[in-house]
Design an enzyme around this catalytic site. Sequence first.
Site, PDB file in Angstrom:
ATOM      1  N   SER A 180       0.792  -1.240   0.000  1.00 17.68           N
ATOM      2  CA  SER A 180       0.000   0.000   0.000  1.00 17.68           C
ATOM      3  C   SER A 180       0.820   1.284   0.000  1.00 17.68           C
ATOM      4  CB  SER A 180      -0.967   0.007   1.182  1.00 17.68           C
ATOM      5  OG  SER A 180      -2.059  -0.852   0.913  1.00 17.68           O
ATOM      6  N   TYR A 208     -10.596   2.790   4.365  1.00 15.08           N
ATOM      7  CA  TYR A 208      -9.502   2.277   3.546  1.00 15.08           C
ATOM      8  C   TYR A 208     -10.057   1.657   2.270  1.00 15.08           C
ATOM      9  CZ  TYR A 208      -4.744   0.600   2.884  1.00 15.08           C
ATOM     10  OH  TYR A 208      -3.465   0.404   2.420  1.00 15.08           O
TER      11      TYR A 208
END
EC number: 3.5.-.-
Length: 547
Positions: free
Chosen positions: A102, A212
Site C-alpha cells: 500500500s 480504507y
Amino acid sequence: MKSFSPSTLVWIAVASQLGTAQNCPILGPAYPAVANLAAPKLTAAKARFEKALESINRTSTSFAVQVYSAHDDGLIYSTYNTATERVGAATVGPDTIWRLFSISKAITVYAFLAKLGDGYWNEPITKYIAELADAPVRDPIRDVNWAEVTVGSLAGQSSGLTRDYSLRDRSTVQTQIPGFRELKDSEIVQCEALRMIMKTYPWAPSYRTPNYSTMAFQLLAYAAENITGESFPDIVVNELFKPLNLTRSYVPIPRNETNIVNYPKEAWELDLGDLSPGGGYSASASDLSALGRSILRSTLLPPILTRRWLAPTIHTGTVWHSMGRPWEIMRHRVPATPASNVTRNVDIYAKQGGGGVYTTAIALSPDHDIGISVMTAGDETQAAFNTIREAFLDIWLGAAEEAARDLAEATYAGSYAAKTAGDNSSIVVGLSPGEPALFVSELISNGTDVLAFAVNDAGRGGKGGQFGLWLYPMGLVDEREKGKKRVAFRGWPGVVGVELEEACGSWAESDRLRWGNYPGDSYVFVVEGGKASTVENPGLGRTFWRV
C-alpha cells in the site's frame, strides 16, 4: 486622538495574550532543521536505535531500515538483516527489492500530482470516468452516489467507497462457503473492473468518515489516463522513476530479478492488475528513501503544492491520527528535552503497506526534514515492524529535536544591542530549560524594559515564573544575498514553567499588533557563516547587533 508609543502598543497586544501565559507551540517546527548529518545528537541516536532493535528475531525476519535527511543525499543511518529462514535474497542490502503493497498508494498520488497538480481534487470522478456517470442511484444504501465522489476524495481515503471489489471476495476462489447465500453466475466476481466497481456497496457518503479503499486508487489512475491519454504505469515511470533515477523501482513486479525478498513466492508474484496503483509496486530501500527525500525537498513539486499535500484532509476517530492524500498522519508528542515533561505535537506523514509476510512503510517528519524507509518480511514481520516504528518515533524524532535545539542555540543565542549612539536598546536570546523554542529573556527598547513593563501592566495571568517571549520559526527565509540569509521568527509571550493546556490557541492570538503596518511580534535574524549577526524587530523599528 490619544497617541501611544510603539512600546506601549506592543504590550497592549501582549497583555491580551497573557490569559494562560503558557508556551503554546504553533503547528510546525520549534527550530530550523539540522542540515549536518554528523550532528552529535544524531550520532548518539544510532547506538540507542541499534539497542532498541535487539529484540527483533533476526533469524526469521529480514529487514532494511534507512533514516535520511532532506539536506544530504547520504543516509543518517541504515541497517539491514538477512533472515536465515526462507528469505528469498542471498543478502539483504540497500538495493534489495521489496514489494511495497500500500505504499504504492502514496506513489500513485505523487505521480498524479507531478503530472497534473492538485487542481482536479474537487472535480467529480464522473467527469473523467464517463461510465460512472451513468450508474443509477436508486437505493442510497446499495448504490454509490458517484456524482459526490471527487478525485481528491479518492486520493484521501474519504470517497465512501468500499475496500475493493475482488481481492477479498471469496467467490473468486471457491464456488460456495457453508452458510453463505448461493450466487448466480452473474454475481460471481470477474475481471470486468468498472462493472464490478459499480456493483459494490457504498461504505458511507463521501467525506463523512475515512475508509480504507484500494480500488479508489485504481479509479484515480483511470482518471489520470483519461485526462492525459497516457497509461498510468508510464506516468509513474516518466514523472517519478526517471527524474529521480529510481532504477530499483518497478510498476510491474520484476520477473528476472534475483536480489529480491520473495518469501513466500506466491506473495511476491501476486499480480494486482489494474489494482496495482493501490498496492502493486516494488522498490528498494534506497529508492524509497530517494522518493521520500524528494518530497521533503520539493524536488518535483512546487513548494506550495508540497505544503498542500503534506496536510490532513479528514480526521479519524482518534485524536492522534488523521488522514491525508493518502497519508496516515500520526501525531506524536516529542519532549522539549530528554528530561523534560513538556512536549509538543509533531505530525508524521506516513504510508504503511503490508501483505502476507511483508510490512513496509515510508514516514516523513517535515518539522525535522527527516524520513525513514522500513522494509520487513518474515514470520515475525509485524513484531519487527512495530519495534522499528516505535524506536523511530521515540529515538530519532527526539534526536532530531535535540539536534535542532543545539543548532538554534549555537546560531541565534546571545546578546544583541543597538549600534546607534545614545540608543539604549538590547535583546537577549537563548533557551528556556525544558521548554521548546528560542526564548527572549530581556528586551529593552530606547531605555524601556518592555518585558517588565508588560508583566507589570498585564500581570502574569496568575502564574509565577520568568516572563518572556518564545520565538518560533515561520518558514520564511530570504537568501537573495550571497553568504547571508534572513530568517523570520514570531514571538509569543508567556511564563516559564506553566503547564500546557490542550485548548491553547496560539494560532488565534498571534499578530495582534501593527504599527504603521509593521508587525510587532516579528523577529528577523541575519545569519552569516552559521551565526546570527543581527536581529530586527520591524514594529520597534530597531536592529540589534550581536555583542
